[in-house]
Every structure is written in structure tokens, then in C-alpha cells.
Design an enzyme around this catalytic site. Structure first.
Site, short mmCIF file in Angstrom:
data_model
loop_
_atom_site.label_atom_id
_atom_site.label_comp_id
_atom_site.label_asym_id
_atom_site.label_seq_id
_atom_site.Cartn_x
_atom_site.Cartn_y
_atom_site.Cartn_z
N GLU A 160 -39.95 -3.57 -2.74
CA GLU A 160 -38.57 -3.32 -2.29
C GLU A 160 -38.07 -4.64 -1.72
O GLU A 160 -38.48 -5.04 -0.63
CB GLU A 160 -38.54 -2.24 -1.20
N CYS A 209 -31.11 -4.58 3.76
CA CYS A 209 -31.18 -4.99 2.35
C CYS A 209 -30.02 -4.38 1.57
O CYS A 209 -29.60 -4.92 0.56
CB CYS A 209 -32.50 -4.57 1.76
P1 NAD Z 1 -39.95 -11.42 4.70
O1 NAD Z 1 -40.17 -11.38 3.23
O2 NAD Z 1 -39.92 -12.74 5.36
O3 NAD Z 1 -41.08 -10.58 5.45
C1 NAD Z 1 -41.41 -9.27 5.10
C2 NAD Z 1 -42.85 -9.01 5.44
O4 NAD Z 1 -43.67 -9.90 4.67
C3 NAD Z 1 -43.19 -9.28 6.91
O5 NAD Z 1 -44.16 -8.36 7.32
C4 NAD Z 1 -43.77 -10.68 6.86
O6 NAD Z 1 -44.64 -10.95 7.93
C5 NAD Z 1 -44.51 -10.63 5.55
N1 NAD Z 1 -44.75 -11.96 4.95
C6 NAD Z 1 -44.01 -13.08 5.10
N2 NAD Z 1 -44.57 -14.08 4.39
C7 NAD Z 1 -45.67 -13.59 3.80
C8 NAD Z 1 -46.66 -14.14 2.93
N3 NAD Z 1 -46.63 -15.43 2.55
N4 NAD Z 1 -47.66 -13.33 2.50
C9 NAD Z 1 -47.70 -12.06 2.87
N5 NAD Z 1 -46.79 -11.46 3.68
C10 NAD Z 1 -45.78 -12.23 4.14
O7 NAD Z 1 -38.64 -10.60 4.95
P2 NAD Z 1 -37.96 -10.27 6.37
O8 NAD Z 1 -37.19 -11.47 6.77
O9 NAD Z 1 -38.94 -9.70 7.31
O10 NAD Z 1 -36.98 -9.08 5.94
C11 NAD Z 1 -35.76 -9.30 5.37
C12 NAD Z 1 -35.84 -9.17 3.86
O11 NAD Z 1 -36.34 -7.90 3.52
C13 NAD Z 1 -34.47 -9.24 3.23
O12 NAD Z 1 -34.54 -10.01 2.06
C14 NAD Z 1 -34.15 -7.79 2.93
O13 NAD Z 1 -33.21 -7.61 1.92
C15 NAD Z 1 -35.50 -7.27 2.57
N6 NAD Z 1 -35.54 -5.81 2.74
C16 NAD Z 1 -35.59 -5.03 1.61
C17 NAD Z 1 -35.60 -3.64 1.73
C18 NAD Z 1 -35.65 -2.79 0.50
O14 NAD Z 1 -35.95 -1.61 0.64
N7 NAD Z 1 -35.37 -3.29 -0.70
C19 NAD Z 1 -35.59 -3.06 2.98
C20 NAD Z 1 -35.53 -3.87 4.11
C21 NAD Z 1 -35.53 -5.25 3.96
#
Ligand code: NAD
Length: 465
Positions: free
Chosen positions: A238, A272
Site C-alpha cells: 500500500e 495517502c
Molecule cells: P516510509 O516509506 O518512509 O515508511 C513506512 C514504513 O517503512 C515505516 O515503518 C518505516 O520505518 C519503514 N521503512 C523506512 N525505510 C525502510 C527501509 N529501507 N526498509 C524497511 N522499512 C523501511 O513512509 P512514511 O513517511 O512513514 O509514510 C508516508 C508514506 O506512506 C506516504 O507515501 C503515504 O502515501 C504512504 N501511505 C500509504 C498508505 C496506503 O494505504 N496506500 C497508507 C498510509 C500511508
């Protein structure tokens, strides 16, 4: 709830006040492997429980979460910064995944059929995929966790969960509620960490982990899909969005303003599904901007516990990024038409802002703003509009406002998005398949589809001599 001991800790900060909220154990790859040990050990027994038993545990989790709604909402507001109203709505939404999947747990599905040539019978069942790794973002710390945990447990999987480092406390509280609801030791294993890559990398390298369910940015999703490919791990993603709001000339402007306010400012724009670009027909643009702008100016900004409608951005870096995005847009010709007032508070606040005269090729329309900024573009030709709307790598949510339902449905079907709100600014619903097309993701959460993401199909081809 299981988590292994460590002596390292990290700090959780209130983004509205910059106060220290808590210190949390900071696990590394070793803790990640211990969590998988526990999940793998619990898998057989949990997978063999009767569906009715799993259903009843999830139903209790729903009840307990609603019992603790105010407390959980207050916790979400403290670690995430969102308003108390948004936080309480999130708890209700998050709890609903427990109820929905309590109901789905007793409908795992299956088929019995006869092969076309006759004789041979085919028995199809859906079995738990196994130990599932769940990775969640900070913007909906309760709902993003329950939207994964509930279907996983309903299917008979055990899980390891890494919450975002900005907001681990809500996940910890949800895990405690699950224990109270009767989830056995080892079924849900939490690994808070500041080493996301180390922990998730350890899971994707571990042969016992059969599933990765990730919610977060498209950039990190791509990275994890690459890692999952090396062991062909079942993946649900997602990812990010760039939702357009289309207001047609025949729209009810009051309904369009109300819908756009929800689509844009729920969670302060940090969703998102958040409206990222507003395309308003030229015939109604002036009227729409005047009404929408007036509503934006009324928004109160400040700490949730002071009753504000809009909280801060999650970090100083996120705030600075939104500021840069707006400055670039203004440099490209956009104009700030309306803006809410900023509080006299130390948090990472950015004022809700409406931008007009935004050129159709402005950078702000191409990237996720993830903040309370609404760029408005006017349109006249529908074919050109649809080209602009679909000119993005994203395809998560979209919103269409039109007084003619046939027109709205035609527009909705022409937009490349997994979810389209018609005359409303909210699409999230546990009973509907949430997810995106293009680079907004793979798979669906909620609905029956959400359960299938944690199941594997097996068939027995049966003959009897
Ligand atoms: P992010 O991708 O930075 O982080 C998401 C998760 O991934 C966190 O738990 C983070 O610690 C982890 N993460 C970060 N780098 C990683 C790596 N290299 N390896 C493994 N895990 C890692 O995103 P964010 O800033 O926390 O959230 C915002 C983003 O999430 C936006 O792009 C938003 O659109 C998206 N989002 C999507 C949905 C959906 O259902 N499609 C819902 C909510 C948020």
C-alpha cells in the site's frame, strides 16, 4: 505480545509541543529474528484453532478498542500530532477492521467441483500463508496496524510487526489489547526500532517469513519488493498517492467544498488518500475557491489537546519540505489565495494554504505534498483534464464532484485509481477493497480481498479407484 529485551532505547516526541512522550526499546536485526522465532513457534497452534475461535478473539479486540477509544485517541494525538477528532475517528476505523475480519474469519472460503472431463473432483481451500511481516507508517498508527493484523489473524497467520519509529506507542497499546482479547503469546510480535532497514531486511532474508505486507512510501515499497524478489516472498504493497479532486461545472458547490475539505485536511493532509491537486471547472472556479478558501481560513491550527482542528507536520524535516514545495510552486507562478493562521506554539506547524493560478505542469502537482496545501487548477476540456489527472505514476484515490451521477461515474471510470469517491471526500471503509493501481501498490486491504492477501490457495485433485 512478544518482544525481546534490549538495552537500547529511542525517544518518541510530541510533534505539537516537542515534549518527550516516552522512551521505547530499540531493537535490531537480532530482535527481529527472535520475533520470527516466536511467530514461527506459535504458527501451528494458531493456524489450527477453529475459525470461530479466531473470530471471537477479534470481536473482543473490537470491543476493547472501543472501550479504550478516548485513551487511544489521546495517545495517537500525542505521538502523531493529529487532532483529537481525527484521532478518535481513526480509532473507530481501526477497531472496525477487527469487527470486519471477525466476521470474515468464519468465511475462509473454498470450493468443491468436478473436472470438465468428469470423474475427478477438485477441492479448493484457502490456507494461512504463514508468518507474516507487517510494516506500517506513522500517519495512521492504529488503523494501518489493525488493517494488517486483523486479516492475518483471521486467516490463521502469526505476525511480526514493525511500527514507524515516530509512532510506536499506539502499536504497543494495540498489541496489549490483543493480549487482553485472548491472542496467545507469539501470535503478534512487535519490533519497535530505529533500524528499519536492518529489521525488515532480516525478516525478508529469513526463510520462515512467507509474507510481507507494507504500507508506506512508493520509494521504500520498491526497495522491499526488490528484497522480496530474492526469496519470492508474497508481497502486498500500500504505497503513495497523488489524488486528484475533480469538480465539474454541474457540481453542487457546497457538497464539493465539504468533500474537498475532508479529502484535503483530514489528518492535516498527511494521508495517502489526501487530495493533492484540485481541478475545478472554470465556470465554477471563482465560486468554489471563495467558499473553499473561507473554510480553510477558519481552520484552527495547534496542539490537539488545545482542541485544534489541524495539528503539526510529523517532523521538522516534513514541515520544511512542504514549505519548499510551496515556494517552488509560487516561483512557478502560483499565488496564495487563502491561508489559516499559525499558532504561537513550538511544534512543526504549517498553515493550511490554498494556491491558485497553479500552472498545469507545476512540480507540486506531481509529487505527494503530504501537508495542508491545496493547489487549484482550472479546466474546461474534459479530454485534456483526464490526460492531466492520469499523468502520474500514482493511482491510489481520486474524488469526483458532479450533480449528474452518470457524468460522475463516467469520469470516475476514466481515472486510473484504485478508489474513487463520488460526491464525497472519504473512501476508506473496512468492507471495501482499499488499494492502488500503477505505482500506488499491489493487492488490497479490507473487504474479502484483505483476507485473501494472507491466504494461499491449495487444491486437492481427487480420484477414487
Ligand atoms: P516510509 O516509506 O518512509 O515508511 C513506512 C514504513 O517503512 C515505516 O515503518 C518505516 O520505518 C519503514 N521503512 C523506512 N525505510 C525502510 C527501509 N529501507 N526498509 C524497511 N522499512 C523501511 O513512509 P512514511 O513517511 O512513514 O509514510 C508516508 C508514506 O506512506 C506516504 O507515501 C503515504 O502515501 C504512504 N501511505 C500509504 C498508505 C496506503 O494505504 N496506500 C497508507 C498510509 C500511508
Amino acid at each position: 505480545m512478544t518482544s525481546t529485551a534490549t538495552t537500547r532505547t529511542f525517544v518518541v516526541e510530541d510533534p505539537a509541543t516537542l515534549d518527550l512522550v516516552a522512551e521505547v526499546e530499540d531493537h535490531g536485526p537480532e530482535g527481529a529474528v527472535h520475533a520470527v522465532d516466536a511467530a514461527a513457534a506459535a504458527l501451528g497452534a494458531w493456524g489450527r484453532t477453529a475459525p470461530r475461535h479466531r473470530s471471537e478473539v477479534l470481536a473482543r479486540a473490537h470491543t476493547l478498542m472501543l472501550r479504550d477509544r478516548d485513551e487511544l485517541a489521546s495517545l495517537i494525538a500525542r505521538e502523531n500530532g493529529k487532532s483529537l477528532a481525527d484521532a478518535a475517528a481513526e480509532v473507530t476505523y481501526a477497531a472496525e477492521f477487527f469487527r470486519w475480519f471477525a466476521e470474515e474469519a468464519v468465511r475462509p472460503g473454498g470450493e468443491y467441483g468436478e473436472a470438465p472431463a468428469g470423474g475427478v473432483r477438485t477441492l479448493v481451500t484457502h490456507r494461512p500463508v504463514g508468518v507474516a511481516a507487517l510494516v506500517t507508517p506513522w500517519n495512521f498508527p492504529a488503523a494501518m496496524a489493525t488493517r494488517k493484523i486483523a486479516p492475518a489473524l483471521a486467516a490463521g497467520c502469526t505476525v511480526v510487526l514493525k511500527p514507524a519509529a515516530e509512532t510506536p506507542l499506539t502499536a504497543i497499546a494495540v498489541a496489549r489489547l490483543l493480549t487482553e482479547a485472548g491472542v496467545p503469546e507469539g501470535v503478534v510480535n512487535l519490533v519497535p526500532t530505529t533500524d528499519a532497514a536492518g529489521v525488515v531486511g532480516a525478516w525478508l532474508a529469513d526463510g520462515r517469513v512467507r509474507k510481507i505486507s507494507f504500507t508506506g512510501s512508493t520509494a521504500v515499497g520498491r526497495l522491499l519488493l526488490g528484497q522480496a524478489a530474492s526469496r519470492v516472498v508474497n508481497a502486498s504493497m500500500e504505497l503513495g498517492g497523488n489524488a486528484p479532486v475533480v469538480v465539474a461545472a454541474d457540481a453542487d458547490i457546497e457538497a464539493a467544498v465539504a468533500g474537498a475539505m475532508v479529502a484535503k485536511f483530514r489528518n492535516g493532509g498527511q494521508a495517502c488518500t489526501a487530495a493533492n491537486r484540485l481541478y475545478v471547472h472554470a465556470d465554477v472556479a471563482e465560486q468554489f475557491v471563495a467558499r473553499f478558501g473561507a473554510e480553510v481560513e477558519k481552520l484552527t491550527v495547534g496542539p490537539a489537546h488545545n482542541g485544534a482542528a489541524i495539528g503539526p507536520l510529523i517532523t521538522a524535516a516534513a514541515r520544511d519540505r512542504v514549505e519548499r514545495v510551496v515556494e517552488t510552486a509560487v516561483g512557478e507562478g502560483a499565488r496564495i489565495s487563502h491561508r489559516a493562521a499559525l499558532p504561537d506554539a513550538p511544534g512543526h506547524f504549517y498553515p493550511p494554504t490554498v494556491l491558485v493560478d497553479v500552472p498545469a505542469d507545476a512540480a507540486i502537482l506531481k509529487e505527494e505534498i503530504f501537508g495542508p496545501v491545496a493547489p487549484v487548477v482550472t479546466w474546461t476540456d474534459e479530454a485534456e483534464l483526464l490526460e492531466l489527472v492520469n499523468d502520474t505514476e500514482y493511482g491510489l484515490a481520486a474524488y469526483v464532484f458532479s450533480g449528474d451521477l452518470g457524468h460522475a461515474i463516467r469520469l470516475g471510470e476514466a481515472i486510473e485509481a484504485g478508489m474513487v469517491g463520488i460526491n464525497r471526500g472519504l473512501v476508506s471503509d473496512p468492507s471495501a477493497p482499499f488499494g492502488g493501481v500503477k505505482q500506488s501498490g499491489l493487492g488490497r486491504e479490507g473487504a474479502k480481498d484483505g483476507l485473501r492477501e494472507f491466504q494461499e490457495t491449495q487444491y486437492l485433485s481427487i480420484d477414487w479407484p
